[in-house]
Motif scaffolding. Structure first.
Motif, short mmCIF file in Angstrom:
data_model
loop_
_atom_site.label_atom_id
_atom_site.label_comp_id
_atom_site.label_asym_id
_atom_site.label_seq_id
_atom_site.Cartn_x
_atom_site.Cartn_y
_atom_site.Cartn_z
N UNK A 61 0.96 -1.08 -0.01
CA UNK A 61 0.12 0.09 -0.03
C UNK A 61 1.06 1.19 0.12
N UNK A 62 2.02 1.28 0.82
CA UNK A 62 2.73 2.37 1.10
C UNK A 62 3.51 2.60 -0.37
N UNK A 63 3.96 1.41 -1.33
CA UNK A 63 4.47 1.69 -2.42
C UNK A 63 3.55 2.01 -3.50
N UNK A 64 2.16 1.84 -3.34
CA UNK A 64 1.32 2.24 -4.30
C UNK A 64 1.00 4.00 -4.01
N UNK A 65 1.06 4.19 -2.78
CA UNK A 65 0.58 5.44 -2.64
C UNK A 65 1.99 6.53 -3.06
N UNK A 66 2.93 5.96 -2.59
CA UNK A 66 4.25 6.75 -3.30
C UNK A 66 4.40 6.81 -4.63
N UNK A 67 4.06 5.82 -5.39
CA UNK A 67 3.80 6.00 -6.97
C UNK A 67 3.04 6.98 -7.27
N UNK A 68 1.96 6.98 -6.66
CA UNK A 68 0.71 7.95 -6.95
C UNK A 68 1.35 9.43 -6.49
N UNK A 69 1.79 9.50 -5.62
CA UNK A 69 2.61 10.75 -5.37
C UNK A 69 3.69 11.19 -6.16
N UNK A 70 4.21 10.10 -6.74
CA UNK A 70 5.48 10.60 -7.77
C UNK A 70 4.80 11.04 -9.00
#
Length: 136
Positions: A55-64
């Motif tokens: 979930x953190x990885x997905x959120x960081x990708x979205x933030x990127x």
């Protein structure tokens, strides 16, 4: 062929000794059950950590992706701000030109005439602005 039966008796003896050890030593059995329960709990925690990491990885990708769009938007804003300086300078030059025309028209007029009316009309019109790039 004598090795075949020996293996069978070895496994049979190991089963009987492990079952005998488990029945004779309940303290060892409880320690093993506690260790198994701890390992199961650790596995559950690791699974939860894995899911949270996904979930953190997905959120960081979205933030990127959002930051990349903000970066391009910031560059556009910076370009606009750079252009505002030249726009304001051009407006200032145009208004200065209008004021100087009005002043020269007032000084040159000595009486009402047809030419003075035309000069006043021209003085009220804004300066024609032409857009020309300064850099190539």
């Amino acid at each position: 062929m004598s090795t075949g039966p020996r293996r069978a008796t070895f496994f049979a003896n190991s089963k009987s000794t492990s079952s005998a050890a488990s029945t004779t030593n309940p303290h060892l059995q409880a320690a093993l059950e506690t260790k198994i329960a701890d390992k199961i709990q650790e596995q559950a925690s690791l699974i939860e950590l894995r899911d949270l990491s996904k979930n953190l990885y997905a959120q960081l990708e979205k933030m990127l992706a959002e930051l990349e769009s903000l970066e391009s938007g910031t560059e556009v804003v910076a370009q606009i701000m750079d252009h505002w300086n030249s726009v304001l300078r051009t407006i200032s030059l145009a208004s200065t030109s209008i004021l100087s025309r009005e002043e020269s028209a007032r000084q040159s007029s000595q009486g009402p005439s047809k030419d003075d009316d035309e000069l006043q009309r021209k003085a009220k019109l804004p300066e024609k602005l032409v857009r020309m790039p300064l850099t190539n």
